[in-house]
Design a protein around this motif. Structure first.
Motif, PDB file in Angstrom:
ATOM      1  N   SER A 178      -5.649 -17.255   1.382  1.00 22.46           N
ATOM      2  CA  SER A 178      -6.938 -17.771   0.925  1.00 22.46           C
ATOM      3  C   SER A 178      -8.137 -17.007   1.480  1.00 22.46           C
ATOM      4  CB  SER A 178      -7.071 -19.257   1.254  1.00 22.46           C
ATOM      5  OG  SER A 178      -7.076 -19.459   2.661  1.00 22.46           O
ATOM      6  N   LEU A 179      -8.006 -16.360   2.610  1.00 19.58           N
ATOM      7  CA  LEU A 179      -9.128 -15.647   3.210  1.00 19.58           C
ATOM      8  C   LEU A 179      -9.183 -14.170   2.820  1.00 19.58           C
ATOM      9  CD1 LEU A 179      -9.053 -17.201   6.785  1.00 19.58           C
ATOM     10  CD2 LEU A 179     -10.499 -17.844   4.852  1.00 19.58           C
ATOM     11  N   LEU A 180      -8.219 -13.709   2.016  1.00 19.86           N
ATOM     12  CA  LEU A 180      -8.180 -12.308   1.618  1.00 19.86           C
ATOM     13  C   LEU A 180      -9.025 -12.068   0.372  1.00 19.86           C
ATOM     14  CD1 LEU A 180      -4.358 -11.580   2.014  1.00 19.86           C
ATOM     15  CD2 LEU A 180      -6.193 -11.083   3.630  1.00 19.86           C
ATOM     16  N   SER A 181      -9.658 -10.903   0.325  1.00 18.31           N
ATOM     17  CA  SER A 181     -10.405 -10.513  -0.870  1.00 18.31           C
ATOM     18  C   SER A 181      -9.425  -9.980  -1.913  1.00 18.31           C
ATOM     19  CB  SER A 181     -11.422  -9.429  -0.526  1.00 18.31           C
ATOM     20  OG  SER A 181     -10.743  -8.219  -0.210  1.00 18.31           O
ATOM     21  N   VAL A 182      -9.895  -9.802  -3.136  1.00 16.70           N
ATOM     22  CA  VAL A 182      -9.060  -9.228  -4.192  1.00 16.70           C
ATOM     23  C   VAL A 182      -8.606  -7.825  -3.778  1.00 16.70           C
ATOM     24  CG1 VAL A 182      -9.048  -8.440  -6.589  1.00 16.70           C
ATOM     25  CG2 VAL A 182     -10.107 -10.618  -6.019  1.00 16.70           C
ATOM     26  N   GLY A 183      -9.495  -7.064  -3.178  1.00 17.33           N
ATOM     27  CA  GLY A 183      -9.143  -5.722  -2.698  1.00 17.33           C
ATOM     28  C   GLY A 183      -8.051  -5.760  -1.644  1.00 17.33           C
ATOM     29  N   ASP A 184      -8.147  -6.723  -0.714  1.00 17.28           N
ATOM     30  CA  ASP A 184      -7.111  -6.877   0.312  1.00 17.28           C
ATOM     31  C   ASP A 184      -5.775  -7.230  -0.326  1.00 17.28           C
ATOM     32  OD1 ASP A 184      -8.850  -6.370   2.411  1.00 17.28           O
ATOM     33  OD2 ASP A 184      -9.236  -8.496   2.821  1.00 17.28           O
ATOM     34  N   ILE A 185      -5.805  -8.101  -1.312  1.00 20.79           N
ATOM     35  CA  ILE A 185      -4.569  -8.505  -1.997  1.00 20.79           C
ATOM     36  C   ILE A 185      -3.971  -7.307  -2.727  1.00 20.79           C
ATOM     37  CG2 ILE A 185      -3.624  -9.932  -3.857  1.00 20.79           C
ATOM     38  CD1 ILE A 185      -5.613 -12.124  -2.914  1.00 20.79           C
ATOM     39  N   ASP A 186      -4.808  -6.527  -3.418  1.00 19.57           N
ATOM     40  CA  ASP A 186      -4.324  -5.327  -4.107  1.00 19.57           C
ATOM     41  C   ASP A 186      -3.693  -4.343  -3.126  1.00 19.57           C
ATOM     42  OD1 ASP A 186      -5.128  -6.279  -6.584  1.00 19.57           O
ATOM     43  OD2 ASP A 186      -7.007  -5.139  -6.597  1.00 19.57           O
ATOM     44  N   GLU A 187      -4.316  -4.195  -1.970  1.00 19.52           N
ATOM     45  CA  GLU A 187      -3.797  -3.295  -0.942  1.00 19.52           C
ATOM     46  C   GLU A 187      -2.423  -3.759  -0.458  1.00 19.52           C
ATOM     47  OE1 GLU A 187      -5.195  -1.881   3.496  1.00 19.52           O
ATOM     48  OE2 GLU A 187      -6.739  -2.424   2.044  1.00 19.52           O
ATOM     49  N   ARG A 188      -2.287  -5.045  -0.279  1.00 21.18           N
ATOM     50  CA  ARG A 188      -1.009  -5.592   0.186  1.00 21.18           C
ATOM     51  C   ARG A 188       0.071  -5.481  -0.883  1.00 21.18           C
ATOM     52  NH1 ARG A 188      -2.174  -9.469   4.794  1.00 21.18           N
ATOM     53  NH2 ARG A 188      -4.190  -8.700   5.447  1.00 21.18           N
ATOM     54  N   ILE A 189      -0.308  -5.674  -2.151  1.00 24.93           N
ATOM     55  CA  ILE A 189       0.652  -5.504  -3.242  1.00 24.93           C
ATOM     56  C   ILE A 189       1.168  -4.069  -3.246  1.00 24.93           C
ATOM     57  CG2 ILE A 189       0.883  -5.383  -5.759  1.00 24.93           C
ATOM     58  CD1 ILE A 189      -1.002  -7.863  -5.868  1.00 24.93           C
ATOM     59  N   ALA A 190       0.275  -3.099  -3.113  1.00 27.56           N
ATOM     60  CA  ALA A 190       0.677  -1.689  -3.078  1.00 27.56           C
ATOM     61  C   ALA A 190       1.593  -1.412  -1.885  1.00 27.56           C
ATOM     62  CB  ALA A 190      -0.554  -0.788  -3.031  1.00 27.56           C
ATOM     63  N   LEU A 191       1.250  -1.979  -0.740  1.00 28.87           N
ATOM     64  CA  LEU A 191       2.059  -1.819   0.464  1.00 28.87           C
ATOM     65  C   LEU A 191       3.465  -2.371   0.245  1.00 28.87           C
ATOM     66  CD1 LEU A 191       2.024  -1.246   3.646  1.00 28.87           C
ATOM     67  CD2 LEU A 191       1.469  -3.664   3.838  1.00 28.87           C
ATOM     68  N   LEU A 192       3.545  -3.564  -0.328  1.00 28.83           N
ATOM     69  CA  LEU A 192       4.845  -4.188  -0.556  1.00 28.83           C
ATOM     70  C   LEU A 192       5.653  -3.446  -1.617  1.00 28.83           C
ATOM     71  CD1 LEU A 192       3.712  -7.898  -0.303  1.00 28.83           C
ATOM     72  CD2 LEU A 192       5.179  -6.681   1.304  1.00 28.83           C
ATOM     73  N   ARG A 193       5.007  -2.949  -2.661  1.00 31.73           N
ATOM     74  CA  ARG A 193       5.718  -2.161  -3.681  1.00 31.73           C
ATOM     75  C   ARG A 193       6.298  -0.888  -3.070  1.00 31.73           C
ATOM     76  NH1 ARG A 193       1.612  -3.313  -8.579  1.00 31.73           N
ATOM     77  NH2 ARG A 193       2.669  -5.160  -9.346  1.00 31.73           N
ATOM     78  N   GLU A 231       7.167  -0.496   0.013  1.00 34.93           N
ATOM     79  CA  GLU A 231       8.282  -0.905   0.876  1.00 34.93           C
ATOM     80  C   GLU A 231       9.513  -1.235   0.045  1.00 34.93           C
ATOM     81  OE1 GLU A 231      10.264  -1.834   4.536  1.00 34.93           O
ATOM     82  OE2 GLU A 231       8.651  -0.499   3.894  1.00 34.93           O
ATOM     83  N   ILE A 232       9.342  -1.872  -1.098  1.00 34.21           N
ATOM     84  CA  ILE A 232      10.469  -2.163  -1.985  1.00 34.21           C
ATOM     85  C   ILE A 232      11.121  -0.858  -2.435  1.00 34.21           C
ATOM     86  CG2 ILE A 232      11.095  -3.019  -4.287  1.00 34.21           C
ATOM     87  CD1 ILE A 232       8.978  -5.281  -3.766  1.00 34.21           C
ATOM     88  N   THR A 233      10.318   0.122  -2.812  1.00 28.89           N
ATOM     89  CA  THR A 233      10.848   1.427  -3.224  1.00 28.89           C
ATOM     90  C   THR A 233      11.634   2.065  -2.091  1.00 28.89           C
ATOM     91  OG1 THR A 233       9.045   1.742  -4.791  1.00 28.89           O
ATOM     92  CG2 THR A 233      10.199   3.725  -4.046  1.00 28.89           C
ATOM     93  N   ARG A 234      11.087   2.007  -0.892  1.00 28.68           N
ATOM     94  CA  ARG A 234      11.769   2.580   0.281  1.00 28.68           C
ATOM     95  C   ARG A 234      13.105   1.882   0.524  1.00 28.68           C
ATOM     96  NH1 ARG A 234      11.936   2.403   6.116  1.00 28.68           N
ATOM     97  NH2 ARG A 234      11.187   0.271   6.117  1.00 28.68           N
ATOM     98  N   LEU A 235      13.128   0.562   0.401  1.00 25.43           N
ATOM     99  CA  LEU A 235      14.362  -0.194   0.600  1.00 25.43           C
ATOM    100  C   LEU A 235      15.399   0.128  -0.473  1.00 25.43           C
ATOM    101  CD1 LEU A 235      12.759  -3.598   1.578  1.00 25.43           C
ATOM    102  CD2 LEU A 235      14.276  -2.239   3.024  1.00 25.43           C
ATOM    103  N   GLU A 236      14.958   0.248  -1.724  1.00 24.30           N
ATOM    104  CA  GLU A 236      15.881   0.569  -2.812  1.00 24.30           C
ATOM    105  C   GLU A 236      16.483   1.963  -2.637  1.00 24.30           C
ATOM    106  OE1 GLU A 236      14.047  -2.211  -6.379  1.00 24.30           O
ATOM    107  OE2 GLU A 236      13.304  -0.155  -6.173  1.00 24.30           O
ATOM    108  N   GLU A 237      15.675   2.919  -2.181  1.00 19.43           N
ATOM    109  CA  GLU A 237      16.179   4.270  -1.941  1.00 19.43           C
ATOM    110  C   GLU A 237      17.218   4.273  -0.822  1.00 19.43           C
ATOM    111  OE1 GLU A 237      12.570   6.415  -1.240  1.00 19.43           O
ATOM    112  OE2 GLU A 237      12.132   6.628  -3.385  1.00 19.43           O
ATOM    113  N   GLU A 238      16.972   3.522   0.225  1.00 20.22           N
ATOM    114  CA  GLU A 238      17.929   3.448   1.337  1.00 20.22           C
ATOM    115  C   GLU A 238      19.220   2.769   0.888  1.00 20.22           C
ATOM    116  OE1 GLU A 238      19.523   4.133   5.062  1.00 20.22           O
ATOM    117  OE2 GLU A 238      17.740   4.978   4.109  1.00 20.22           O
TER     118      GLU A 238
END
Length: 61
Positions: A21-36, A38-45
């Motif tokens: 609730s305290l995150l801005s839209v930009g912060d949320i977008d940044e976290r989505i990119a970070l998590l995506r 990480e998902i790619t890294r996990l799938e490659e491993e």
């Protein structure tokens, strides 16, 4: 350091389940990119480990 220097960029860390609730839209977008990324890294491993397993099984047949 002058008044116009930007603060050093802090590293974004996301904890699963944290309050968003305290995150801005930009912060949320940044976290989505970070998590995506990480998902790619996990799938490659996972793929590398699967390839190693297949090779080992073929060797020991």
């Amino acid at each position: 350091m002058s008044l116009f220097d930007e603060e050093p960029r802090r590293k974004t860390v996301h904890d699963i389940g944290q309050d968003l609730s305290l995150l801005s839209v930009g912060d949320i977008d940044e976290r989505i990119a970070l998590l995506r990324a990480e998902i790619t890294r996990l799938e490659e491993e996972r793929s590398r480990k699967g390839d190693s397993k297949i090779a080992a099984e073929a060797f020991f047949r």
